[in-house]
Design an enzyme around this catalytic site. Structure first.
Site, short mmCIF file in Angstrom:
data_model
loop_
_atom_site.label_atom_id
_atom_site.label_comp_id
_atom_site.label_asym_id
_atom_site.label_seq_id
_atom_site.Cartn_x
_atom_site.Cartn_y
_atom_site.Cartn_z
CE1 TYR A 97 -4.07 -1.98 0.38
CE2 TYR A 97 -2.66 -3.35 1.75
CZ TYR A 97 -3.82 -3.18 1.04
OH TYR A 97 -4.74 -4.19 0.97
CG ASN A 120 -10.39 -2.81 -8.60
OD1 ASN A 120 -10.93 -2.34 -9.59
ND2 ASN A 120 -9.58 -3.84 -8.64
CB CYS A 128 -7.42 -4.69 -6.00
SG CYS A 128 -8.84 -5.77 -6.25
CG HIS A 129 -5.19 -10.34 -7.14
ND1 HIS A 129 -5.85 -9.85 -8.25
CD2 HIS A 129 -4.11 -11.03 -7.62
CE1 HIS A 129 -5.21 -10.23 -9.35
NE2 HIS A 129 -4.15 -10.95 -8.98
CD GLU A 155 -1.64 -12.64 -10.75
OE1 GLU A 155 -0.71 -11.92 -10.30
OE2 GLU A 155 -2.74 -12.17 -11.09
#
Length: 161
Positions: A97, A120, A128-129, A155
Site C-alpha cells: 500500500y 476497485n 487489487c489482489h 500467478e
C-alpha cells in the site's frame, strides 16, 4: 444507458460481469464487499461478455497474464489514480500500500490507498489482489483473503513455469 450483466464460473467461484456501452465496469466475486446489488433493469446478456469471459478463462488457465479489455471505472480522481497504479503491478508480483501511495504522489495516504483498493470495481482484471501489507502479509480483500491467496499463488505458479 443500458447496463448488461452475466455470471461466469471460475476457480475462485462465480464472477458477475457488469458492462455498459461496450465497456466492462465490474467484475464481482460472490459475497464481495462493495459489490452492487443486481438491478432489475440490468439486461442479462452473456454474448456482450464473450471476450471478457474468454480472457478470464485464459487467465485462470495460466495462458493470459495481461488483460486487454475496454474498461470504464467510475470513481473519484484519487481512486482512479490508485486503480491506474494497480494495473502497473507486474503479473506474479506484489506491491505494498505504501508503494502505491508513493506512486500516486501521496506517500502518507496508505490508508486511503487501501480504501480505494477495496473499492476497485473490476477485480482480477484490475489486480487489487496484488497489493499486500508492508510486512508482506496479506491484508483485507473484498473477495476474501482465501481468494486473494489463491490468485497470488496462481500467478506465482504460472510465472515460475
Amino acid at each position: 444507458m443500458t447496463v448488461s450483466t452475466t455470471v461466469v464460473d471460475s476457480p475462485v467461484g462465480s464472477l458477475r460481469l457488469v458492462g455498459e456501452e461496450g465497456h466492462l465496469i465490474g467484475v464481482y466475486m460472490g459475497e464481495q464487499r462493495h459489490a452492487p446489488d443486481v438491478d432489475s433493469a440490468w439486461k442479462d446478456d452473456r454474448a456482450a461478455f464473450r471476450e471478457a469471459a474468454a480472457q478470464l478463462k485464459a487467465y485462470f488457465a495460466g495462458d493470459l497474464t495481461t488483460f486487454d479489455l475496454p474498461l470504464q471505472m467510475k470513481g473519484t480522481e484519487f481512486q482512479q489514480s490508485v486503480w491506474r497504479a494497480l494495473r502497473t503491478i507486474p503479473y506474479g508480483e506484489t506491491a505494498s500500500y505504501t508503494e502505491i501511495a508513493v506512486e500516486v504522489g501521496r506517500p502518507k495516504a496508505c490508508r486511503a490507498v487501501g480504501l480505494a483498493n477495496g473499492r476497485n470495481p473490476i477485480g482480477i482484471v484490475v489486480p487489487c489482489h496484488r497489493v499486500i501489507g508492508a510486512s508482506g502479509s496479506l491484508t483485507g480483500y473484498g473477495g476474501g483473503l482465501d481468494r486473494k491467496q489463491w490468485l497470488l499463488d496462481h500467478e506465482r505458479k504460472v510465472s515460475a513455469g
